[in-house]
Design a protein around this motif. Structure first.
Motif, mmCIF file in Angstrom:
data_model
loop_
_atom_site.group_PDB
_atom_site.id
_atom_site.type_symbol
_atom_site.label_atom_id
_atom_site.label_comp_id
_atom_site.label_asym_id
_atom_site.label_seq_id
_atom_site.Cartn_x
_atom_site.Cartn_y
_atom_site.Cartn_z
ATOM 1 N N ARG A 10 -20.919 -23.933 -14.924
ATOM 2 C CA ARG A 10 -19.889 -23.624 -13.940
ATOM 3 C C ARG A 10 -20.459 -22.703 -12.869
ATOM 4 N N LEU A 11 -19.932 -22.854 -11.671
ATOM 5 C CA LEU A 11 -20.329 -21.962 -10.592
ATOM 6 C C LEU A 11 -19.943 -20.516 -10.922
ATOM 7 N N GLU A 12 -18.858 -20.351 -11.683
ATOM 8 C CA GLU A 12 -18.423 -19.006 -12.101
ATOM 9 C C GLU A 12 -19.499 -18.339 -12.948
ATOM 10 N N ASP A 13 -20.129 -19.105 -13.869
ATOM 11 C CA ASP A 13 -21.189 -18.539 -14.715
ATOM 12 C C ASP A 13 -22.423 -18.216 -13.884
ATOM 13 N N GLU A 14 -22.743 -19.063 -12.896
ATOM 14 C CA GLU A 14 -23.900 -18.794 -12.044
ATOM 15 C C GLU A 14 -23.680 -17.526 -11.222
ATOM 16 N N ILE A 15 -22.449 -17.310 -10.743
ATOM 17 C CA ILE A 15 -22.143 -16.088 -9.993
ATOM 18 C C ILE A 15 -22.254 -14.858 -10.907
ATOM 19 N N GLN A 16 -21.785 -15.000 -12.137
ATOM 20 C CA GLN A 16 -21.865 -13.889 -13.086
ATOM 21 C C GLN A 16 -23.328 -13.558 -13.388
ATOM 22 N N HIS A 17 -24.148 -14.593 -13.517
ATOM 23 C CA HIS A 17 -25.573 -14.385 -13.747
ATOM 24 C C HIS A 17 -26.192 -13.622 -12.578
ATOM 25 N N ALA A 18 -25.793 -13.991 -11.359
ATOM 26 C CA ALA A 18 -26.312 -13.310 -10.169
ATOM 27 C C ALA A 18 -25.865 -11.854 -10.140
ATOM 28 N N LYS A 19 -24.621 -11.606 -10.533
ATOM 29 C CA LYS A 19 -24.119 -10.229 -10.552
ATOM 30 C C LYS A 19 -24.880 -9.399 -11.584
ATOM 31 N N ASN A 20 -25.111 -9.942 -12.785
ATOM 32 C CA ASN A 20 -25.871 -9.222 -13.807
ATOM 33 C C ASN A 20 -27.265 -8.888 -13.301
ATOM 34 N N TYR A 21 -27.883 -9.844 -12.626
ATOM 35 C CA TYR A 21 -29.223 -9.618 -12.101
ATOM 36 C C TYR A 21 -29.214 -8.489 -11.072
ATOM 37 N N MET A 22 -28.246 -8.500 -10.181
ATOM 38 C CA MET A 22 -28.200 -7.490 -9.129
ATOM 39 C C MET A 22 -27.838 -6.114 -9.698
ATOM 40 N N ASN A 23 -26.998 -6.084 -10.770
ATOM 41 C CA ASN A 23 -26.690 -4.786 -11.400
ATOM 42 C C ASN A 23 -27.956 -4.138 -11.941
ATOM 43 N N ILE A 24 -28.807 -4.944 -12.559
ATOM 44 C CA ILE A 24 -30.066 -4.414 -13.090
ATOM 45 C C ILE A 24 -30.959 -3.956 -11.945
ATOM 46 N N GLN A 25 -31.057 -4.780 -10.881
ATOM 47 C CA GLN A 25 -31.943 -4.439 -9.773
ATOM 48 C C GLN A 25 -31.463 -3.193 -9.028
ATOM 49 N N LYS A 26 -30.159 -3.016 -8.931
ATOM 50 C CA LYS A 26 -29.639 -1.827 -8.234
ATOM 51 C C LYS A 26 -30.051 -0.550 -8.976
ATOM 52 N N ILE A 27 -30.017 -0.604 -10.335
ATOM 53 C CA ILE A 27 -30.428 0.574 -11.110
ATOM 54 C C ILE A 27 -31.925 0.782 -10.954
ATOM 55 N N ARG A 28 -32.682 -0.298 -11.003
ATOM 56 C CA ARG A 28 -34.124 -0.166 -10.865
ATOM 57 C C ARG A 28 -34.509 0.412 -9.512
ATOM 58 N N TYR A 29 -33.816 -0.051 -8.434
ATOM 59 C CA TYR A 29 -34.144 0.409 -7.081
ATOM 60 C C TYR A 29 -33.303 1.621 -6.658
ATOM 61 N N LYS A 30 -32.592 2.191 -7.648
ATOM 62 C CA LYS A 30 -31.847 3.422 -7.393
ATOM 63 C C LYS A 30 -30.886 3.269 -6.219
ATOM 64 N N ASN A 31 -30.227 2.130 -6.187
ATOM 65 C CA ASN A 31 -29.160 1.866 -5.213
ATOM 66 C C ASN A 31 -29.598 2.051 -3.763
ATOM 67 N N ILE A 32 -30.798 1.547 -3.450
ATOM 68 C CA ILE A 32 -31.256 1.669 -2.059
ATOM 69 C C ILE A 32 -30.664 0.560 -1.182
ATOM 70 N N PHE A 33 -29.922 -0.379 -1.768
ATOM 71 C CA PHE A 33 -29.258 -1.428 -0.984
ATOM 72 C C PHE A 33 -27.876 -1.682 -1.587
ATOM 73 N N LYS A 34 -27.038 -2.360 -0.821
ATOM 74 C CA LYS A 34 -25.682 -2.686 -1.247
ATOM 75 C C LYS A 34 -25.580 -4.202 -1.463
ATOM 76 N N VAL A 35 -24.740 -4.571 -2.415
ATOM 77 C CA VAL A 35 -24.514 -5.993 -2.715
ATOM 78 C C VAL A 35 -23.018 -6.261 -2.699
ATOM 79 N N ASP A 36 -22.629 -7.326 -2.019
ATOM 80 C CA ASP A 36 -21.212 -7.665 -1.919
ATOM 81 C C ASP A 36 -21.058 -9.161 -2.227
ATOM 82 N N PHE A 37 -20.175 -9.506 -3.175
ATOM 83 C CA PHE A 37 -19.901 -10.899 -3.570
ATOM 84 C C PHE A 37 -18.512 -11.273 -3.062
#
Length: 622
Positions: free
Chosen positions: A449-476
């Motif tokens: 489902r596209l819903e699962d693909e979006i959730q996968h993208a959100k999980n990925y970005m949550n991890i990356q935001k912590i790794r990069y110490k929130n140097i960028f913003k993400v909006d879905f």
């Protein structure tokens, strides 16, 4: 004639090959057979007509030769009788008389009386032109120059022969009846005896020209275009049915040419008309009897024969055309049925009913085509299986390409959080990582489902935001009515990874990444937009080209892999679209078909049958 027919046939076939469009085999066979039949029938008709015309000409020649033979016999009989008179006068009378004491009058009168029906006169002259005796009139005209007469000079000049003159008026003797006769003079040299001495003399026998005229008048029929005339060895006309017109220069005859013809028949052209001329030479005299028959005289029968030949050839051609149509249809019909079977296969019927019947050749072709079609179907099945296996292998390889550096950094961050007693953040990181791997696996399925693909993208970005110490913003911003649509998994995460590494990584807190999902014109679009450094057009054009040398970092999946996966699954219209400008950011747009997610739909897509879902829409589209 046959060379001309062959040349016409070659020109006709050349014209057909150059000018005509390709025709059916039945039409080709029918036209070919008809042309060959036409050539053969035409040749046969021309041959028959030519043979008939030649036969008519031969018959006419034979008929004219027979007529001339009979005329020559009659004329020779008449001339022979005149010669016998001359010989009788010479050998029985003149040689036995002594002119010094005897006369020739009594015997000459008796001989004339016995043959006066064919004679005008008999006379004997000395070599000096003095009259010895004559019958029936013995009175010679005054001032008659005997020695210069043609008959006299010829007899004296060639003493051994008998000489015949052309027709002329007898003008030697005074006739009390004052009648003048047309005669043909027979003259010969004779020996006159007087007192034991011999001198040269000339015997003249004037034959009645009307006897010759009557003989030829019987041959020439009034009103007929065929006629017979008589001429001497020099071509001078002795008799002609239009002799008076010839003397008046109102009619011309080709006698000066005909005198050189050998005995027999030949065609000549005189005054624009073709004529059949037959010549017969009369013995003793060298005279020639000439028969003239216009070609049109026997062409009347040839015209009738030509009409009969044309009618017969037309009927034969009609029968041949009907027969050709029947034969060509019998030959072409099985091939047409076989062709229809091939057309069905070309139209998309992968299991056509191959016709096998009629002749051995068609049956063999049918079996061969059936075997070929079966081999093609098997080959296509093998290709489909091979492509599907290749696609699954590519997808499995792509799914297994989780960047070890990303996993290492994530786990290192979790360890660092635990050591710093930031347990809640560590738990959040582990939870996001577990969700990321769970969706990545998806029980081995590639369609989610596209819903699962979006959730996968959100999980990925949550991890990356912590790794990069929130140097960028993400909006879905995803429309809810498209969340239950089908998509290939792991297509958004590579785009986000590229947006981080190529776009906002070096922007020191000003980076923005926006993920937008919407439906437009019966299709689904997912856009990943960043405000990063952007790219020039040349680099954008190279991103979706196979084997390009642009160096990639991050996950290593790359845009081209995502693009190919989408096209492999859904077809050529779908995939990625990239827009970018230097210093203005980059937008990568995912183009998907609007397909409702269901168990049956997933099975079809997993089996590689997206064409059967064409036109199917999400249940939310209303």
């Amino acid at each position: 004639m046959f060379s001309k027919i062959r040349e016409c046939y070659q020109k006709l076939t050349s014209y057909i090959r150059k000018g005509m469009k390709p025709q059916s085999i039945q039409m080709t066979i029918s036209i070919s057979f008809t042309v060959v039949a036409f050539i053969c029938m035409g040749t046969l008709g021309i041959s028959l007509y030519s043979r008939f015309v030649n036969a008519m000409e031969d018959m006419m020649s034979v008929s004219m030769e027979q007529l001339l033979d009979q005329t020559a016999i009659n004329l020779e009989t008449y001339l022979r009788s005149m010669r016998r008179i001359s010989d009788a006068m010479n050998y029985s009378v003149i040689k036995d008389k002594n002119l010094a004491v005897d006369t020739l009058d009594e015997e000459m009168n008796l001989l004339y009386e016995a043959n006066k029906g064919n004679l005008i006169s008999i006379a004997c002259y000395t070599k000096d032109g003095e009259l010895v005796a004559a019958a029936p009139v013995a009175t010679e005209k005054e001032d008659v120059d005997i020695v210069n007469q043609e008959w006299f000079t010829e007899a004296v000049g060639q003493m051994e022969n008998i000489h015949f003159s052309t027709p002329h008026v007898q003008n030697l003797f005074d006739d009390t009846s004052y009648r003048y006769y047309w005669v043909v003079s027979l003259s010969q040299a004779v020996e006159l005896t007087s007192n034991g001495s011999s001198t040269l003399g000339v015997l003249l026998v004037d034959m009645n020209y009307s006897s010759i005229e009557q003989l030829f008048n019987k041959v020439n029929t009034d009103g007929s275009s065929e006629y017979v005339y008589l001429m001497d060895s020099d071509g001078e006309i002795i008799y002609h049915p239009k002799q008076k017109l010839i003397y008046m220069n109102l009619y011309e005859e080709n006698n000066l040419e005909a005198v050189h013809y050998e005995d027999g028949s030949r065609q000549e052209e005189f005054q624009g008309r073709k004529r059949l001329v037959t010549v017969k030479t009369v013995s003793y005299t060298g005279w020639k009897i000439v028969s003239v028959a216009p070609v049109s005289a026997y062409n009347i029968g040839a015209s009738d024969m030509r009409l009969v030949v044309i009618l017969l050839m037309s009927l034969a051609m009609l029968m041949m055309i009907i027969l050709n149509q029947s034969v060509s249809a019998r030959i072409a019909k099985p091939l047409q049925k076989l062709n229809e079977s091939v057309r069905e296969w070309e139209a998309g019927n992968m299991n056509p009913d191959i016709y096998m019947g009629s002749s051995l050749e068609v049956e063999h072709l049918g079996r061969t085509l059936r075997s070929t079609f079966e081999q093609s179907r098997q080959l296509m099945r093998d290709i489909v299986v091979e492509q599907e296996e290749k696609r699954k292998s590519e997808l499995d390889a792509l799914q297994s390409q989780v960047n070890p550096h990303f996993l290492y950094n994530t786990l290192d961050s979790i360890v660092w959080m635990i050591e710093g007693e930031r347990y809640e953040d560590a738990v959040f990181m582990i939870t996001q990582l577990a969700s990321l791997f769970r969706i990545s696996l998806s029980r081995g399925k590639t369609i989610i489902r596209l819903e699962d693909e979006i959730q996968h993208a959100k999980n990925y970005m949550n991890i990356q935001k912590i790794r990069y110490k929130n140097i960028f913003k993400v909006d879905f911003n995803i429309d809810e009515d498209i969340l239950n649509c089908c998509t290939v998994k792991l297509i958004i995460q590579p785009l986000l990874e590229n947006a981080i590494y190529y776009g906002v990584e070096c922007m020191d807190g000003d980076g923005e990444i926006e993920v937008t999902g919407y439906r437009k014109e019966k299709d689904i679009y997912i856009e990943v937009r960043d405000n990063g450094l952007g790219m020039p057009k040349e680099m954008v054009d190279a991103l979706l080209i196979e084997n390009n040398r642009v160096r990639k970092k991050g996950s290593g999946v790359g845009l081209i892999n995502v693009h190919n996966r989408l096209r492999l699954r859904f077809g050529e219209p779908y995939g990625l679209e990239i827009e970018s400008r230097p210093d203005e950011g980059t937008t990568v747009r995912i183009h998907l078909p609007d397909i409702h997610y269901s168990t049956e739909t997933v099975e079809m897509l997993e089996d590689g049958r997206p064409g059967q879902l064409e036109g199917e829409q999400s249940d939310d589209r209303k």
